[in-house]
Write a protein that holds these residues in place. Structure first.
Motif, PDB file in Angstrom:
ATOM      1  N   TYR A 220      -4.215 -20.165  17.969  1.00 60.10           N
ATOM      2  CA  TYR A 220      -4.757 -21.503  17.683  1.00 60.10           C
ATOM      3  C   TYR A 220      -6.034 -21.716  18.485  1.00 60.10           C
ATOM      4  N   ASN A 221      -6.866 -20.656  18.542  1.00 59.49           N
ATOM      5  CA  ASN A 221      -8.036 -20.703  19.438  1.00 59.49           C
ATOM      6  C   ASN A 221      -8.913 -21.931  19.157  1.00 59.49           C
ATOM      7  N   PRO A 222      -9.289 -22.657  20.218  1.00 63.20           N
ATOM      8  CA  PRO A 222     -10.022 -23.918  20.044  1.00 63.20           C
ATOM      9  C   PRO A 222     -11.501 -23.750  19.700  1.00 63.20           C
ATOM     10  N   VAL A 223     -12.028 -22.511  19.768  1.00 68.54           N
ATOM     11  CA  VAL A 223     -13.455 -22.304  19.460  1.00 68.54           C
ATOM     12  C   VAL A 223     -13.603 -22.000  17.969  1.00 68.54           C
ATOM     13  N   PRO A 224     -14.434 -22.779  17.262  1.00 74.36           N
ATOM     14  CA  PRO A 224     -14.598 -22.571  15.817  1.00 74.36           C
ATOM     15  C   PRO A 224     -14.949 -21.130  15.484  1.00 74.36           C
ATOM     16  N   GLY A 225     -14.276 -20.579  14.461  1.00 71.92           N
ATOM     17  CA  GLY A 225     -14.638 -19.252  13.962  1.00 71.92           C
ATOM     18  C   GLY A 225     -13.899 -18.094  14.596  1.00 71.92           C
ATOM     19  N   VAL A 226     -13.170 -18.335  15.688  1.00 66.88           N
ATOM     20  CA  VAL A 226     -12.469 -17.221  16.344  1.00 66.88           C
ATOM     21  C   VAL A 226     -11.202 -16.850  15.566  1.00 66.88           C
ATOM     22  N   VAL A 227     -10.452 -17.851  15.114  1.00 75.76           N
ATOM     23  CA  VAL A 227      -9.245 -17.631  14.308  1.00 75.76           C
ATOM     24  C   VAL A 227      -9.438 -18.368  12.976  1.00 75.76           C
ATOM     25  N   GLN A 228      -9.031 -17.761  11.890  1.00 68.06           N
ATOM     26  CA  GLN A 228      -9.159 -18.405  10.574  1.00 68.06           C
ATOM     27  C   GLN A 228      -7.979 -19.334  10.303  1.00 68.06           C
ATOM     28  N   GLY A 229      -8.234 -20.413   9.542  1.00 68.17           N
ATOM     29  CA  GLY A 229      -7.154 -21.266   9.044  1.00 68.17           C
ATOM     30  C   GLY A 229      -6.531 -22.178  10.091  1.00 68.17           C
ATOM     31  N   VAL A 230      -7.249 -22.463  11.166  1.00 61.28           N
ATOM     32  CA  VAL A 230      -6.761 -23.425  12.170  1.00 61.28           C
ATOM     33  C   VAL A 230      -7.751 -24.596  12.266  1.00 61.28           C
ATOM     34  N   PRO A 231      -7.330 -25.746  12.828  1.00 54.46           N
ATOM     35  CA  PRO A 231      -8.190 -26.929  12.821  1.00 54.46           C
ATOM     36  C   PRO A 231      -9.574 -26.740  13.469  1.00 54.46           C
ATOM     37  N   SER A 232      -9.705 -25.847  14.477  1.00 56.91           N
ATOM     38  CA  SER A 232     -11.023 -25.690  15.122  1.00 56.91           C
ATOM     39  C   SER A 232     -12.084 -25.263  14.111  1.00 56.91           C
ATOM     40  N   GLY A 233     -11.667 -24.530  13.078  1.00 60.21           N
ATOM     41  CA  GLY A 233     -12.617 -24.083  12.059  1.00 60.21           C
ATOM     42  C   GLY A 233     -12.852 -25.117  10.972  1.00 60.21           C
ATOM     43  N   ASN A 234     -12.161 -26.240  11.049  1.00 55.29           N
ATOM     44  CA  ASN A 234     -12.262 -27.280  10.017  1.00 55.29           C
ATOM     45  C   ASN A 234     -12.606 -28.626  10.670  1.00 55.29           C
ATOM     46  N   ASP A 235     -13.576 -28.574  11.591  1.00 49.13           N
ATOM     47  CA  ASP A 235     -14.025 -29.804  12.249  1.00 49.13           C
ATOM     48  C   ASP A 235     -12.880 -30.510  12.994  1.00 49.13           C
ATOM     49  N   GLY A 238      -6.786 -32.378  10.623  1.00 54.20           N
ATOM     50  CA  GLY A 238      -5.398 -31.964  10.390  1.00 54.20           C
ATOM     51  C   GLY A 238      -4.755 -31.533  11.700  1.00 54.20           C
ATOM     52  N   GLY A 239      -3.633 -30.822  11.601  1.00 55.90           N
ATOM     53  CA  GLY A 239      -2.985 -30.311  12.812  1.00 55.90           C
ATOM     54  C   GLY A 239      -2.219 -31.369  13.584  1.00 55.90           C
ATOM     55  N   PHE A 240      -2.306 -31.295  14.914  1.00 55.29           N
ATOM     56  CA  PHE A 240      -1.548 -32.182  15.794  1.00 55.29           C
ATOM     57  C   PHE A 240      -2.544 -33.069  16.543  1.00 55.29           C
ATOM     58  N   GLY A 241      -2.491 -34.363  16.271  1.00 52.10           N
ATOM     59  CA  GLY A 241      -3.514 -35.290  16.762  1.00 52.10           C
ATOM     60  C   GLY A 241      -3.541 -35.422  18.283  1.00 52.10           C
ATOM     61  N   THR A 242      -4.752 -35.584  18.819  1.00 55.13           N
ATOM     62  CA  THR A 242      -4.959 -35.800  20.249  1.00 55.13           C
ATOM     63  C   THR A 242      -4.206 -37.038  20.738  1.00 55.13           C
ATOM     64  N   HIS A 279     -12.781 -41.501  24.052  1.00 53.89           N
ATOM     65  CA  HIS A 279     -14.100 -41.075  23.568  1.00 53.89           C
ATOM     66  C   HIS A 279     -14.074 -40.772  22.070  1.00 53.89           C
ATOM     67  N   GLY A 280     -13.068 -41.306  21.363  1.00 51.30           N
ATOM     68  CA  GLY A 280     -13.070 -41.173  19.902  1.00 51.30           C
ATOM     69  C   GLY A 280     -12.448 -39.894  19.368  1.00 51.30           C
ATOM     70  N   PHE A 281     -11.729 -39.144  20.218  1.00 50.37           N
ATOM     71  CA  PHE A 281     -11.110 -37.889  19.763  1.00 50.37           C
ATOM     72  C   PHE A 281      -9.662 -38.076  19.281  1.00 50.37           C
ATOM     73  N   GLY A 282      -9.143 -39.324  19.293  1.00 53.85           N
ATOM     74  CA  GLY A 282      -7.726 -39.571  19.012  1.00 53.85           C
ATOM     75  C   GLY A 282      -7.234 -38.997  17.691  1.00 53.85           C
ATOM     76  N   GLY A 283      -8.091 -39.048  16.666  1.00 51.01           N
ATOM     77  CA  GLY A 283      -7.690 -38.574  15.342  1.00 51.01           C
ATOM     78  C   GLY A 283      -7.947 -37.095  15.122  1.00 51.01           C
ATOM     79  N   LYS A 284      -8.614 -36.449  16.084  1.00 47.14           N
ATOM     80  CA  LYS A 284      -8.882 -35.007  15.927  1.00 47.14           C
ATOM     81  C   LYS A 284      -7.717 -34.192  16.460  1.00 47.14           C
ATOM     82  N   ASP A 285      -7.592 -32.958  15.971  1.00 46.18           N
ATOM     83  CA  ASP A 285      -6.573 -32.046  16.488  1.00 46.18           C
ATOM     84  C   ASP A 285      -6.750 -31.861  18.003  1.00 46.18           C
ATOM     85  N   PHE A 286      -5.641 -31.585  18.683  1.00 44.78           N
ATOM     86  CA  PHE A 286      -5.675 -31.495  20.157  1.00 44.78           C
ATOM     87  C   PHE A 286      -6.489 -30.304  20.670  1.00 44.78           C
ATOM     88  N   SER A 287      -6.820 -29.331  19.798  1.00 46.57           N
ATOM     89  CA  SER A 287      -7.673 -28.216  20.231  1.00 46.57           C
ATOM     90  C   SER A 287      -9.127 -28.666  20.417  1.00 46.57           C
TER      91      SER A 287
END
Ligand code: NAD
Length: 299
Positions: A220-235, A238-242, A279-287
């Protein structure tokens, strides 16, 4: 034919769980404050009720999947709640992640009415709920576990009896505290390495074949592009909210205070996720802890 099952709370997780019961041939009697979620499940074959009390009237097995402690108290013990109509011998399974002391309180109230309440929080995200492969951490009387497992086997692949009521929540809270710490640690290490000039994929592959490896670095790597199909690659959608992670870290700190356990990194993780929410991250995935660190570095 299978017995009817009540289901209260048809959100990101609950709607999939209720659908899996329908697929397995259980008639489902459902309730949610969202008319939209109720109508969607009705289309798929559930019957709908107007209150939690109305659900409890018609079933002897019930599952709830609600956001937090307050909603569980309301749905069970509030006006038109489950406890106003629950039948003797009913098995009540609450899969929400809440304060263990609230689970214990609900269990005592259920017992006084001749029913059994067990906490049964889950691990595994929305996809695991959809695919029926959740892990359930169950707390409550040993003698009721077999009946609980028989129902939960339709929703998960790993059903664990943790001990007395509240211990399921205990296991869940410990897991999520560790997950938050490892996600922040992974984000810090990735951010530092990238700033030292390392390629993110190369750095991740080194970590994942070294002793720093963990679920957050590998799956579930938090850096975009490292793992496919996880929230970091989709802005980080989804996933588990902060905001839900902040809630669980608050539960961990309350639980730690109740037994005076030292949890310095858990406390720091709560502060970091709380700042992210502010800081407005509440709705983003925890990564998105990685994104937050990056933004802080820039400011
Ligand atoms: P959610 O917010 O998507 O769903 C909660 C549902 O409860 C909503 O449909 C809402 O309308 C309903 N609800 C709220 N108050 C109600 C009331 N008084 N009566 C009836 N219905 C009511 O949340 P979720 O993501 O499905 O999570 C549910 C629980 O599972 C939380 O405790 C969460 O921490 C835990 N959990 C979530 C995940 C995940 O990946 N989303 C994973 C593991 C555990």
């Amino acid at each position: 034919s299978q017995p009817a099952v009540g289901f209260v709370g048809l959100g990101n997780m609950g709607n999939h769980m209720a659908r899996n019961l329908l697929k397995k041939g259980y008639p489902v009697v459902a309730y949610d404050i969202s008319q939209e979620s109720l109508a969607a499940l009705k289309k798929d074959g559930a019957s709908v009720a107007g209150t939690p009390a109305e659900v409890a009237k018609g079933v002897t097995k019930l599952v709830s999947m609600l956001p937090a402690s307050a909603e569980v108290q309301e749905v069970y013990a509030g006006k038109d709640g489950i406890f106003s109509t629950v039948q003797k011998g009913t098995l009540l399974l609450d899969s929400s992640t809440i304060d263990p002391s609230v689970s214990q309180d609900m269990a005592a109230k259920a017992e006084a009415l001749g029913a059994v309440f067990m906490d049964a929080p889950v691990s595994g995200g929305v996809n695991a709920a959809r695919d029926g492969v959740l892990t359930f951490m169950v707390g409550g009387p040993e003698g009721s576990f077999a009946e609980a497992k028989e129902l939960l086997d339709n929703l998960g692949k790993n059903i664990v009896h943790c001990g007395a009521v509240g211990t399921g929540q205990g296991a869940k809270i410990c897991n999520n505290m560790l997950l938050a710490i490892s996600m922040i640690g992974t984000s810090e290490a990735m951010n530092l390495g990238i700033r030292l000039g390392l390629d993110p994929k190369l750095l991740a592959s080194v970590l994942n074949t070294s002793s720093g490896r963990c679920w957050s670095s590998e799956i579930y790597n938090p850096v975009p592009g490292v793992v496919q199909g996880v929230p970091s690659g989709n802005d980080y959608k989804g996933g588990f909210g902060t905001a839900l992670m902040m809630k669980d870290l608050g539960l961990a700190q309350n639980a730690a205070s109740s037994v005076k356990a030292n949890t310095p990194l858990g406390a720091a993780a709560l502060q970091i996720y709380r700042t992210m929410v502010n800081h407005g991250f509440g709705g983003k995935d925890f990564s998105s802890a990685y994104l937050f660190l990056q933004e802080q570095d820039k400011s």
